[in-house]
Design an enzyme around this catalytic site. Structure first.
Site, PDB file in Angstrom:
ATOM      1  CG  ASN A 172     -12.328  -7.794  -0.308  1.00 25.89           C
ATOM      2  OD1 ASN A 172     -12.274  -6.569  -0.123  1.00 25.89           O
ATOM      3  ND2 ASN A 172     -11.301  -8.602  -0.103  1.00 25.89           N
TER       4      ASN A 172
ATOM      5  NE  ARG B 292     -10.815  -6.987   3.971  1.00 28.44           N
ATOM      6  CZ  ARG B 292      -9.627  -6.816   3.411  1.00 28.44           C
ATOM      7  NH1 ARG B 292      -9.458  -7.077   2.135  1.00 28.44           N
ATOM      8  NH2 ARG B 292      -8.617  -6.387   4.123  1.00 28.44           N
TER       9      ARG B 292
ATOM     10  CG  HIS C  16      -4.702  -7.469   6.900  1.00 26.16           C
ATOM     11  ND1 HIS C  16      -3.451  -6.879   6.950  1.00 26.16           N
ATOM     12  CD2 HIS C  16      -5.172  -7.220   5.662  1.00 26.16           C
ATOM     13  CE1 HIS C  16      -3.190  -6.309   5.792  1.00 26.16           C
ATOM     14  NE2 HIS C  16      -4.217  -6.505   4.987  1.00 26.16           N
TER      15      HIS C  16
ATOM     16  NE  ARG D  55      -1.871   0.150   1.927  1.00 25.40           N
ATOM     17  CZ  ARG D  55      -2.697  -0.774   2.403  1.00 25.40           C
ATOM     18  NH1 ARG D  55      -3.029  -0.762   3.675  1.00 25.40           N
ATOM     19  NH2 ARG D  55      -3.193  -1.713   1.623  1.00 25.40           N
TER      20      ARG D  55
ATOM     21  CD  GLU E   5      -8.832 -11.568   3.760  1.00 27.58           C
ATOM     22  OE1 GLU E   5      -8.546 -11.949   2.593  1.00 27.58           O
ATOM     23  OE2 GLU E   5      -8.461 -10.490   4.234  1.00 27.58           O
TER      24      GLU E   5
END
Ligand code: ADP
Length: 400
Positions: A9, A94, A182, A241, A379
């Site tokens: 990732n 990912r 996500h 963000r 994940e």
């Protein structure tokens, strides 16, 4: 099948990795680690089964000028030292944006990599680093199959109305739609839900609250709507963000304040969110420990907007049976969970303060109409499962 699977990732300044057995399907990896501080002060850390810290001396060779490529050039031989005779049979990445074409896990061929690169403008903070990692592996270990798993794929089941912007039809037709992100995290949570919820309780909103943050409204374990949109900038307030913003603000910044597109992008992606509001840090744990009034305001705004977003997702699933908190903030911050749930009492959400503080798996009070759960995400396990399936010849989507 014997051998091992490596999952990668790659972010802007870090590469997180995990190592799984290829044959078995345990969700716990054999090794989990990261190379953080890429571009500044690289720091290697890895733990094996049972939490033993692993020696990462070779990584001392990395310095501020070392790239993702250099980090991976050290990681691959280090890994074969750790795993001995067990061959590396696949590397799963990912990848943040799959766009319209890349809708499921797939082997990375030259056309697939071209499409991933074409999508860089849609995820400028993440996609270039995913590409860098794929290219580095192709350079240092060209014979090992590489498999991409996309954060957008899980949301391909969203209702059409949840995907559309109210823009002229031609723009939607060319792909300016709400994709959502996500997805690997939501996929993992969806797979874990049946062991936590009574049958029939299938209207669930999952709050993935990390540095990046979003929510997903699921029904029957499938995404029906999500808070992120065309890019990973939309929706919840995040570490750096801004999340949802009146598009008129962007026009104002450019037309009246003379900011360039690049300056606005930096403002919205890197200088806003918790960092922008607090003017202190993007790190929730540090904000919680701060006595500064701006820190508290940033936390309050984060939670207010999260609760508003959650309520806005309920129509997509026609009611609410459960809320799941996951990722760094969702799994660890009792304060954030409390502040969000306190604004949702009218929906029948009632927390048990003691279970919430203890970080229990179920934190709703017995009288709560809505179950509230904390489920750690994984994940990497989703990426490893996809690699196993493809190695075992599962039908997978591809492009040519
Ligand atoms: P990423 O999106 O980078 O994967 P994570 O899921 O690791 O992010 O989440 C990082 C966030 O989780 C940071 O804001 C961090 O402060 C927060 N966090 C981690 N532990 C705690 C804690 N105990 N209390 C509050 N926030 C925490």
């Amino acid at each position: 099948m014997s051998g091992i699977i490596l999952t990668l990732n790659a972010g802007s300044s870090s590469i997180k990795f995990a190592v799984f057995e290829a044959g078995d399907a345990p969700s716990a990896p054999l090794i989990r680690g990261s190379i953080a501080g890429i571009g500044s002060t690289p720091v290697f850390a890895a733990r094996g089964t049972g939490g033993t810290a692993l020696d990462g001396r070779p990584f001392a060779a990395l310095d501020a000028s070392s790239s993702h490529d250099a980090a991976i050039s050290l990681l691959l031989p280090w890994l074969s030292e750790q795993t001995g005779d067990d061959p590396l049979v696949a590397i799963g990445h990912r990848v943040v944006h799959g766009g319209r074409e890349l809708t499921g896990p797939m082997r990375i061929t030259p056309p697939v990599l071209n499409e991933i690169e074409r999508l860089i403008p849609l995820a400028p903070l993440h996609q270039p680093h995913n590409v860098a990692a794929i290219r580095a592996v192709a350079r240092w270990q060209p014979d090992v199959p590489q498999i991409a798993c996309f954060d957008t794929s899980f949301h391909a089941t969203q209702d059409r109305l949840a995907q559309l912007f109210a823009l002229p039809r031609a723009l939607s037709d060319e792909g300016i739609i709400r994709y959502g992100f996500h997805g690997l995290s939501y996929d993992y949570i969806a797979s874990a839900l049946p062991s936590h919820l009574a049958p029939g309780k299938d209207r669930v909103i999952v709050a993935h609250l990390g540095n990046g943050a979003s929510m997903c409204a699921m029904r029957g374990g499938k995404s029906r709507a999500t808070s992120m949109g065309f890019t990973a900038l939309d929706g919840l307030m995040m570490g750096r963000r801004c999340g949802t913003l009146d598009p008129g603000v962007v026009l104002y910044l450019m037309q009246e304040k003379g900011m360039s597109a690049g300056e606005v992008a930096t403002l919205l992606y890197k200088q806003s969110g918790l960092l922008g509001v607090s003017q202190l840090t993007n790190d929730m744990a540090v904000l919680e420990a701060s006595a500064d009034a701006r820190a508290r305001e940033a936390i309050e705004l984060f939670c207010y907007r999260a609760a508003s977003s959650l309520a806005g997702l309920v129509p997509a699933i026609g009611g609410l049976d459960a809320i799941v908190f996951t990722a760094g903030i969702g799994e660890n911050s009792a304060l954030v969970r409390d502040l969000i749930c306190a604004r949702l009492d009218w929906l029948g959400v009632l927390l048990s303060p003691s279970e919430n503080t203890a970080g229990a798996a179920r934190i709703s009070a017995p009288a709560s109409r809505v179950d509230v759960l904390v489920i750690p995400t994984n994940e990497e396990a989703v990426v490893a499962d996809a690699c196993r399936a493809i190695l075992n010849g599962a039908n997978c989507t591809s492009i040519d």
